[in-house]
Design a protein around this motif. Structure first.
Motif, mmCIF file in Angstrom:
data_model
loop_
_atom_site.group_PDB
_atom_site.id
_atom_site.type_symbol
_atom_site.label_atom_id
_atom_site.label_comp_id
_atom_site.label_asym_id
_atom_site.label_seq_id
_atom_site.Cartn_x
_atom_site.Cartn_y
_atom_site.Cartn_z
ATOM 1 N N SER A 33 0.810 -1.218 0.000
ATOM 2 C CA SER A 33 0.000 0.000 0.000
ATOM 3 C C SER A 33 0.847 1.273 0.000
ATOM 4 O O SER A 33 0.318 2.369 -0.153
ATOM 5 C CB SER A 33 -0.947 0.012 1.199
ATOM 6 O OG SER A 33 -0.234 0.212 2.397
ATOM 7 N N LEU A 34 2.157 1.140 0.167
ATOM 8 C CA LEU A 34 3.032 2.308 0.246
ATOM 9 C C LEU A 34 3.701 2.587 -1.099
ATOM 10 O O LEU A 34 4.336 1.711 -1.675
ATOM 11 C CB LEU A 34 4.110 2.089 1.311
ATOM 12 C CG LEU A 34 3.612 1.846 2.733
ATOM 13 C CD1 LEU A 34 4.777 1.464 3.636
ATOM 14 C CD2 LEU A 34 2.898 3.076 3.267
ATOM 15 N N SER A 35 3.593 3.808 -1.563
ATOM 16 C CA SER A 35 4.253 4.202 -2.807
ATOM 17 C C SER A 35 5.733 4.472 -2.541
ATOM 18 O O SER A 35 6.148 4.669 -1.397
ATOM 19 C CB SER A 35 3.602 5.465 -3.371
ATOM 20 O OG SER A 35 3.914 6.587 -2.545
ATOM 21 N N GLU A 36 6.512 4.511 -3.602
ATOM 22 C CA GLU A 36 7.937 4.831 -3.464
ATOM 23 C C GLU A 36 8.109 6.228 -2.873
ATOM 24 O O GLU A 36 9.002 6.449 -2.066
ATOM 25 C CB GLU A 36 8.653 4.725 -4.816
ATOM 26 C CG GLU A 36 8.869 3.305 -5.290
ATOM 27 C CD GLU A 36 9.915 2.551 -4.482
ATOM 28 O OE1 GLU A 36 11.091 2.963 -4.453
ATOM 29 O OE2 GLU A 36 9.555 1.529 -3.871
ATOM 30 N N ASP A 37 7.255 7.165 -3.278
ATOM 31 C CA ASP A 37 7.353 8.524 -2.735
ATOM 32 C C ASP A 37 7.050 8.548 -1.235
ATOM 33 O O ASP A 37 7.702 9.265 -0.482
ATOM 34 C CB ASP A 37 6.427 9.483 -3.485
ATOM 35 C CG ASP A 37 6.974 9.853 -4.857
ATOM 36 O OD1 ASP A 37 8.199 9.740 -5.070
ATOM 37 O OD2 ASP A 37 6.167 10.267 -5.713
ATOM 38 N N THR A 38 6.081 7.761 -0.795
ATOM 39 C CA THR A 38 5.769 7.672 0.634
ATOM 40 C C THR A 38 6.963 7.095 1.392
ATOM 41 O O THR A 38 7.336 7.593 2.458
ATOM 42 C CB THR A 38 4.514 6.806 0.870
ATOM 43 O OG1 THR A 38 3.406 7.431 0.214
ATOM 44 C CG2 THR A 38 4.213 6.646 2.351
ATOM 45 N N LEU A 39 7.568 6.059 0.817
ATOM 46 C CA LEU A 39 8.754 5.468 1.447
ATOM 47 C C LEU A 39 9.901 6.474 1.506
ATOM 48 O O LEU A 39 10.588 6.592 2.522
ATOM 49 C CB LEU A 39 9.190 4.205 0.698
ATOM 50 C CG LEU A 39 8.257 3.005 0.811
ATOM 51 C CD1 LEU A 39 8.728 1.883 -0.110
ATOM 52 C CD2 LEU A 39 8.154 2.522 2.252
ATOM 53 N N TYR A 40 10.086 7.192 0.418
ATOM 54 C CA TYR A 40 11.158 8.185 0.370
ATOM 55 C C TYR A 40 10.946 9.255 1.450
ATOM 56 O O TYR A 40 11.889 9.621 2.162
ATOM 57 C CB TYR A 40 11.226 8.819 -1.018
ATOM 58 C CG TYR A 40 12.226 9.933 -1.095
ATOM 59 C CD1 TYR A 40 13.593 9.671 -1.056
ATOM 60 C CD2 TYR A 40 11.815 11.252 -1.182
ATOM 61 C CE1 TYR A 40 14.515 10.698 -1.096
ATOM 62 C CE2 TYR A 40 12.733 12.282 -1.228
ATOM 63 C CZ TYR A 40 14.076 12.007 -1.188
ATOM 64 O OH TYR A 40 14.989 13.024 -1.215
ATOM 65 N N GLU A 41 9.731 9.743 1.582
ATOM 66 C CA GLU A 41 9.456 10.750 2.612
ATOM 67 C C GLU A 41 9.675 10.176 4.011
ATOM 68 O O GLU A 41 10.159 10.879 4.903
ATOM 69 C CB GLU A 41 8.036 11.305 2.462
ATOM 70 C CG GLU A 41 7.861 12.188 1.238
ATOM 71 C CD GLU A 41 8.796 13.386 1.201
ATOM 72 O OE1 GLU A 41 9.014 14.026 2.254
ATOM 73 O OE2 GLU A 41 9.327 13.684 0.113
ATOM 74 N N ALA A 42 9.355 8.913 4.207
ATOM 75 C CA ALA A 42 9.597 8.267 5.502
ATOM 76 C C ALA A 42 11.099 8.161 5.779
ATOM 77 O O ALA A 42 11.550 8.382 6.911
ATOM 78 C CB ALA A 42 8.941 6.891 5.546
ATOM 79 N N VAL A 43 11.877 7.840 4.745
ATOM 80 C CA VAL A 43 13.337 7.786 4.892
ATOM 81 C C VAL A 43 13.844 9.149 5.341
ATOM 82 O O VAL A 43 14.627 9.248 6.294
ATOM 83 C CB VAL A 43 14.018 7.369 3.565
ATOM 84 C CG1 VAL A 43 15.509 7.651 3.597
ATOM 85 C CG2 VAL A 43 13.768 5.901 3.269
ATOM 86 N N ARG A 44 13.425 10.195 4.660
ATOM 87 C CA ARG A 44 13.862 11.557 5.009
ATOM 88 C C ARG A 44 13.486 11.886 6.453
ATOM 89 O O ARG A 44 14.288 12.419 7.213
ATOM 90 C CB ARG A 44 13.227 12.590 4.076
ATOM 91 C CG ARG A 44 13.745 12.549 2.670
ATOM 92 C CD ARG A 44 13.244 13.728 1.835
ATOM 93 N NE ARG A 44 13.906 14.935 2.307
ATOM 94 C CZ ARG A 44 13.278 16.015 2.772
ATOM 95 N NH1 ARG A 44 11.971 16.062 2.816
ATOM 96 N NH2 ARG A 44 13.963 17.064 3.172
ATOM 97 N N GLU A 45 12.260 11.561 6.810
ATOM 98 C CA GLU A 45 11.781 11.891 8.145
ATOM 99 C C GLU A 45 12.585 11.154 9.224
ATOM 100 O O GLU A 45 13.023 11.761 10.210
ATOM 101 C CB GLU A 45 10.293 11.550 8.248
ATOM 102 C CG GLU A 45 9.647 12.088 9.486
ATOM 103 C CD GLU A 45 8.153 11.862 9.518
ATOM 104 O OE1 GLU A 45 7.621 11.813 10.640
ATOM 105 O OE2 GLU A 45 7.522 11.720 8.451
#
Length: 182
Positions: free
Chosen positions: A61-73
């Motif tokens: 359910s997680l997009s690559e962009d969502t994962l990327y933002e989580a990495v940044r956070e």
């Protein structure tokens, strides 16, 4: 050589002293705002808007962009291991954004040489990756090489980054000799 310190002093003197306030979710806007990912989730999990709960980073359910933002956070929250856990499941390991955060997390974990390898790969794929250039420059500041940091600052400015968060944060690091722990 006397021209390097003079050029560095001129460059810093011409740097706008805009604030380094936290910004939104884009690469060049500053520190990401905390979300449910770092407020509620544990053990590298990511908040899923769709499911309204924390899920494992490999969840479909997680997009690559969502994962990327989580990495940044997670990275900016100082949770480098959590950020790296998410980086590992990202599909495109050659994405320059992914490489940038592999570099950032390794640098913060004390693996400066490995971090530089990731920054170099990110920049070779996307020479306009201002964030990777800023982080590479900050690594040079940490290593005591302000001239190489200044070279990255000039690249950021040449590539349209004047006034951007990567430009401002690197200029401030060069000026103060300190990099940032968010």
């Amino acid at each position: 050589m006397y021209f390097k310190p003079i050029l560095l002093a001129i460059s810093i003197a011409l740097t706008p002293q805009a604030s380094l306030a936290a910004g939104g979710g884009g690469d060049t806007t500053g520190v990401p705002e905390p979300t449910e990912t770092t407020k509620k989730c544990k053990k590298s999990k990511v908040w899923s808007e769709k499911k309204k709960r924390c899920v494992k980073p490999g969840n479909a359910s997680l997009s690559e962009d969502t994962l990327y933002e989580a990495v940044r956070e997670y990275a900016y929250a100082g949770q480098y291991d959590n950020a790296q856990t998410i980086l590992r499941v990202m599909q495109d390991q050659s994405d320059d954004r992914v490489l940038t955060y592999w570099g950032f997390t390794h640098r913060k974990l004390g693996n400066a040489d490995l971090a530089m390898t990731f920054y170099e790969r990110a920049i070779s794929l996307n020479p306009d990756n201002l964030l990777s250039r800023s982080y590479m420059g900050q690594a040079h500041v940490e290593a005591g090489d302000t001239y190489l940091a200044w070279v990255q600052l000039q690249e950021i400015r040449t590539r349209g980054g004047m006034g951007s968060w990567p430009e401002q944060s690197l200029a401030k690091a060069i000026q103060s000799g300190k990099t940032y722990n968010y």
